[in-house]
Design a protein around this motif. Structure first.
Motif, mmCIF file in Angstrom:
data_model
loop_
_atom_site.group_PDB
_atom_site.id
_atom_site.type_symbol
_atom_site.label_atom_id
_atom_site.label_comp_id
_atom_site.label_asym_id
_atom_site.label_seq_id
_atom_site.Cartn_x
_atom_site.Cartn_y
_atom_site.Cartn_z
ATOM 1 N N ILE A 41 29.242 23.179 2.969
ATOM 2 C CA ILE A 41 29.811 21.970 3.566
ATOM 3 C C ILE A 41 29.556 21.970 5.073
ATOM 4 O O ILE A 41 29.264 20.946 5.681
ATOM 5 N N MET A 42 29.642 23.152 5.681
ATOM 6 C CA MET A 42 29.360 23.243 7.110
ATOM 7 C C MET A 42 27.926 22.771 7.399
ATOM 8 O O MET A 42 27.691 22.003 8.336
ATOM 9 N N TYR A 80 16.417 14.905 14.014
ATOM 10 C CA TYR A 80 16.892 14.940 15.390
ATOM 11 C C TYR A 80 15.802 15.040 16.443
ATOM 12 O O TYR A 80 16.027 14.713 17.589
ATOM 13 N N ARG A 128 21.340 4.249 4.387
ATOM 14 C CA ARG A 128 21.810 2.868 4.276
ATOM 15 C C ARG A 128 20.816 1.903 4.914
ATOM 16 O O ARG A 128 20.464 0.884 4.368
ATOM 17 N N ARG A 129 20.389 2.262 6.123
ATOM 18 C CA ARG A 129 19.578 1.320 6.869
ATOM 19 C C ARG A 129 18.199 1.116 6.248
ATOM 20 O O ARG A 129 17.668 0.023 6.196
ATOM 21 N N GLU A 177 30.769 5.475 4.140
ATOM 22 C CA GLU A 177 30.868 6.693 4.938
ATOM 23 C C GLU A 177 32.220 7.370 4.701
ATOM 24 O O GLU A 177 32.319 8.584 4.607
ATOM 25 N N ALA A 181 24.357 15.418 7.308
ATOM 26 C CA ALA A 181 24.756 14.309 6.434
ATOM 27 C C ALA A 181 25.160 13.030 7.180
ATOM 28 O O ALA A 181 24.806 11.937 6.730
ATOM 29 N N PRO A 182 25.887 13.119 8.309
ATOM 30 C CA PRO A 182 26.296 11.870 8.959
ATOM 31 C C PRO A 182 25.102 10.974 9.291
ATOM 32 O O PRO A 182 25.080 9.798 8.958
ATOM 33 N N ARG A 183 24.088 11.557 9.913
ATOM 34 C CA ARG A 183 22.932 10.740 10.294
ATOM 35 C C ARG A 183 22.127 10.342 9.063
ATOM 36 O O ARG A 183 21.650 9.211 8.950
ATOM 37 N N ARG A 236 18.695 -0.582 16.721
ATOM 38 C CA ARG A 236 18.440 -1.385 15.539
ATOM 39 C C ARG A 236 16.931 -1.572 15.368
ATOM 40 O O ARG A 236 16.230 -1.745 16.352
ATOM 41 N N TRP A 294 33.078 12.555 13.347
ATOM 42 C CA TRP A 294 32.021 11.902 12.589
ATOM 43 C C TRP A 294 32.343 10.424 12.487
ATOM 44 O O TRP A 294 33.268 10.031 11.782
ATOM 45 N N LEU A 305 27.465 19.069 7.283
ATOM 46 C CA LEU A 305 27.958 18.324 8.445
ATOM 47 C C LEU A 305 26.929 18.245 9.553
ATOM 48 O O LEU A 305 27.015 17.397 10.435
ATOM 49 N N LEU A 306 25.941 19.142 9.512
ATOM 50 C CA LEU A 306 24.929 19.119 10.554
ATOM 51 C C LEU A 306 23.882 18.035 10.310
ATOM 52 O O LEU A 306 23.138 17.687 11.209
ATOM 53 N N GLU A 337 28.493 12.066 16.372
ATOM 54 C CA GLU A 337 27.918 12.942 15.349
ATOM 55 C C GLU A 337 28.350 14.368 15.626
ATOM 56 O O GLU A 337 28.217 14.841 16.760
ATOM 57 N N ILE A 392 36.496 22.343 9.326
ATOM 58 C CA ILE A 392 35.594 21.341 8.738
ATOM 59 C C ILE A 392 36.344 20.019 8.555
ATOM 60 O O ILE A 392 35.831 18.951 8.889
ATOM 61 N N TRP A 402 19.384 5.413 17.384
ATOM 62 C CA TRP A 402 20.416 4.539 16.829
ATOM 63 C C TRP A 402 20.162 3.073 17.134
ATOM 64 O O TRP A 402 20.993 2.228 16.854
ATOM 65 N N TYR A 447 23.133 9.821 6.051
ATOM 66 C CA TYR A 447 23.785 8.741 5.306
ATOM 67 C C TYR A 447 23.488 7.398 5.989
ATOM 68 O O TYR A 447 23.136 6.421 5.332
ATOM 69 N N ALA A 448 23.622 7.389 7.323
ATOM 70 C CA ALA A 448 23.387 6.144 8.053
ATOM 71 C C ALA A 448 21.952 5.661 7.864
ATOM 72 O O ALA A 448 21.702 4.475 7.630
ATOM 73 N N ALA A 490 27.985 3.412 10.062
ATOM 74 C CA ALA A 490 26.862 3.069 9.184
ATOM 75 C C ALA A 490 27.198 1.878 8.290
ATOM 76 O O ALA A 490 26.347 1.053 8.006
ATOM 77 N N ASP A 491 28.426 1.790 7.877
ATOM 78 C CA ASP A 491 28.773 0.728 6.941
ATOM 79 C C ASP A 491 28.913 -0.622 7.632
ATOM 80 O O ASP A 491 28.468 -1.635 7.123
#
Lengths: 500, 78
Positions: A95-96, A427, A110-111, A272, A102-104, A499, B68, A99-100, B7, B60, A497, A106-107, B72-73
């Motif tokens: 999971i750690m 990145y 979507r895009r 998200e 997944a946030p980006r 558009r 975070w 986190l390095l 992030e 975490i 980031w 996922y975004a 995105a949504d």
């Protein structure tokens, strides 16, 4: 995983038939609820990007914890003692590592409507070489992973039914069911069945632990046995065991987070917020699963002392047998446990197969062979190639080739070589395409060579040596070479980031 | 982009936390092979590792909840 359960014959068969029926019913349900599932890649492979917290959580859970966690981990804990406590933090590491990136990811998913990990690599590098190499490595790693699951299903089924159902029949029965529900409902079927399978597994391991605590002695008894006979199993790790501990944390953390089927699930989240909440739950699951099966293994040390390595592999079967003999409650919960174990293997296999098909559909057939084909045709090709692969893998499982068997062992070692492209690419706009390709290829070759030769310098695993070489080439190559302004600009457009 | 993007990977605090906790979940800081005292049959060092692991899970959770935010949504809806 050769566990012979004398306690269970026809009752085992009954439970397996029930599991099979239930999974098929889920497939039919998913199909009826979403008739369009065969028309759209998004619908079929990502469940329409609409998985909610509960289902997303269990589908992550089922990809990480397989039947092997229940049947294979206690024997390891039995042999290594507390040195194998590493199995708890290494699941948290996953999971750690998520986190390095997944946030980006996922975004971006979507895009740009990303469907597979290879889709991301193609978007980032726009290089046929890199895309095809990554696709091949992933298909190869996934194929071997699937092979391992099939062998485990067969052994589990023949073990649970006391040999009443032969190994081959068990494998074919579950593969047919698995393919049927996957075809019917795609990702939704897979995720719904993951939920049922996850619950069955959790229920099973907890009853196993409670039963062991009641009838087979607790941790203090196990500690007394270890003090008397093997104090090293209690002691803090030293030297080589410390290196192994460290390697497992890194290898499992990175490896399991970038498993293609785990990676792809990020794209399937409904939002998200859903993804975040699933991750938070996942961060605590290691205590409830790996921690519990670890305790079971430790209890085994006093309950079944002095088993040689081969016999210790059967530890969970022996403990389940001992519990099943106590009373009807434990008899049936142990039958359910083993049903749950098989369900867990099936639930890992179905996720792997779906991702395998998606890479074929979207990244090989859809991108290079027939870009103009409609989506239902791409899905069909993915399904058919998936089934063809399954048939080949089953044949390999039954008739293992004598000399080349080792090429079917590589999984982690190969899959982890896609990590620099997948993660650094998110990145670093200067990352050079050529360097990524060379690094990936060289890392794979080195990891494979070390594995075949059984070579482990400094006690560090072959996959990590490959990854190190891969990273050095990737980063060094990028630093030394020039990236054209156009390339860099494109990279910034993708991963920045702004558009589009 | 209207919302502030955050992030975890870009936050020094997140990295410092992960590095410290990673160091703590590796059992290098115990005397070799020691196990006494035992708590309910569990060696002291194993308990410390479990506590460090739990601390990692809690960290975490904190990172996910506060560090975070990519919007995105909202992006999709625009």
């Amino acid at each position: 995983m050769e566990v012979e359960l004398a306690f269970s014959g026809w009752s085992g068969i009954l439970v397996l038939m029930l599991y099979g029926g239930l999974m098929l019913a889920v497939g039919v349900y998913a199909f009826l609820r979403n008739r369009g599932v065969r028309e759209s890649l998004d619908e079929y492979y990502l469940g329409g990007r609409g998985l909610g917290v509960m289902v997303l959580f269990f589908t992550f859970f089922a990809t990480q914890y397989s039947g092997n966690t229940v049947v294979g981990y206690p024997p390891t804990a039995y042999r290594l003692g507390y040195q194998y406590l590493v199995s708890v933090p290494f699941f948290i590491m996953i999971i750690m590592v998520y986190l390095l990136f997944a946030p980006r990811l996922y975004a971006l998913g979507r895009r740009f409507n990303l469907l597979t990990p290879v889709d991301w690599i193609d978007l980032r590098f726009r290089s046929k070489k890199v895309t095809v190499l990554a696709a091949i490595l992933m298909l190869y790693g996934l194929g071997n992973y699937l092979l391992e699951q099939f062998v485990a299903i067969g052994q589990g089924v023949s073990g649970l039914t006391g040999g009443t159902i032969p190994y081959q029949v068990g494998v074919v029965f579950f593969i047919v069911i698995m393919v049927a529900y996957s075809w019917l409902g795609g990702m939704r079927s897979v995720a719904y069945t993951d939920t049922i399978q996850g619950l069955a597994l959790l229920f099973g391991v907890f009853t196993l632990l409670i039963g062991s605590l009641i009838y087979l002695g607790g941790l203090p008894t196990a500690a007394e046995t270890m003090i008397a006979e093997a104090p090293e199993k209690l002691g803090a790790p030293t030297g080589g065991s410390l290196t192994t501990w460290f390697c497992l944390l890194v290898l499992v953390g990175i490896g399991a987070a970038i498993y293609p089927h785990a990676f792809q699930r990020i794209f399937a989240a409904r939002s998200e917020r859903t993804l975040k909440r699933s991750f938070i739950r996942m961060a605590y699951m290691p205590f409830l699963t790996a921690g519990v099966v670890f305790m079971v293994g430790i209890i085994g040390i006093s309950a079944f002392p002095d088993l040689p390595t081969a016999e210790s592999e059967q530890l969970v079967g022996m403990m389940a047998n001992a519990l099943a003999n106590q009373n009807a409650f434990f008899y049936w919960t142990m039958v359910l446990l083993f049903g749950g174990v098989i369900a867990a293997i099936v639930s890992t296999a179905d996720s792997v197969l779906l991702t395998f098909s998606s890479i074929v559909s979207n990244d090989l057939y859809g991108r290079y062979i027939a870009p103009d084909a409609d989506e239902s045709r791409k899905i069909l090709v993915g399904k058919l190639v998936g089934v063809a692969a399954v048939v080949v893998l089953v044949l390999i499982a039954w008739y293992p080739p004598g000399t080349l068997y080792q090429i079917f062992v590589l999984k982690f070692e190969v899959l982890i070589q896609t990590a620099p492209a997948l993660i650094l690419g998110l990145y670093w706009s200067r990352l050079n395409t050529q360097a990524v390709f060379v690094g990936m290829l060289a890392g794979t070759v080195l990891a494979a060579a070390f594995t075949f030769a059984g070579y482990r310098p400094l006690g560090v695993y072959s996959g990590l040596w490959g990854l190190l070489l891969n990273l050095v080439l990737c980063v060094g190559g990028s630093l030394m070479s020039q990236v054209t302004e156009a390339h860099r600009q494109r990279a910034i457009e993708v991963i920045g980031w702004q558009r589009p | 982009m209207k919302k502030r993007i955050s992030e975890p990977v870009k936050k020094p605090l997140v990295w410092i936390g992960f590095i410290i906790l990673f160091a703590l979940i590796n059992p290098w800081y115990f005397p070799d092979g020691s196990w006494s005292p035992l708590f309910f049959g569990v060696p002291y060092w194993a308990l410390i590792i479990l506590i460090a692991s739990l601390a990692l899970s809690i960290f975490i959770t904190w990172v996910v909840m506060t560090q975070w935010e990519t919007g995105a949504d909202e992006d999709e809806e625009l």
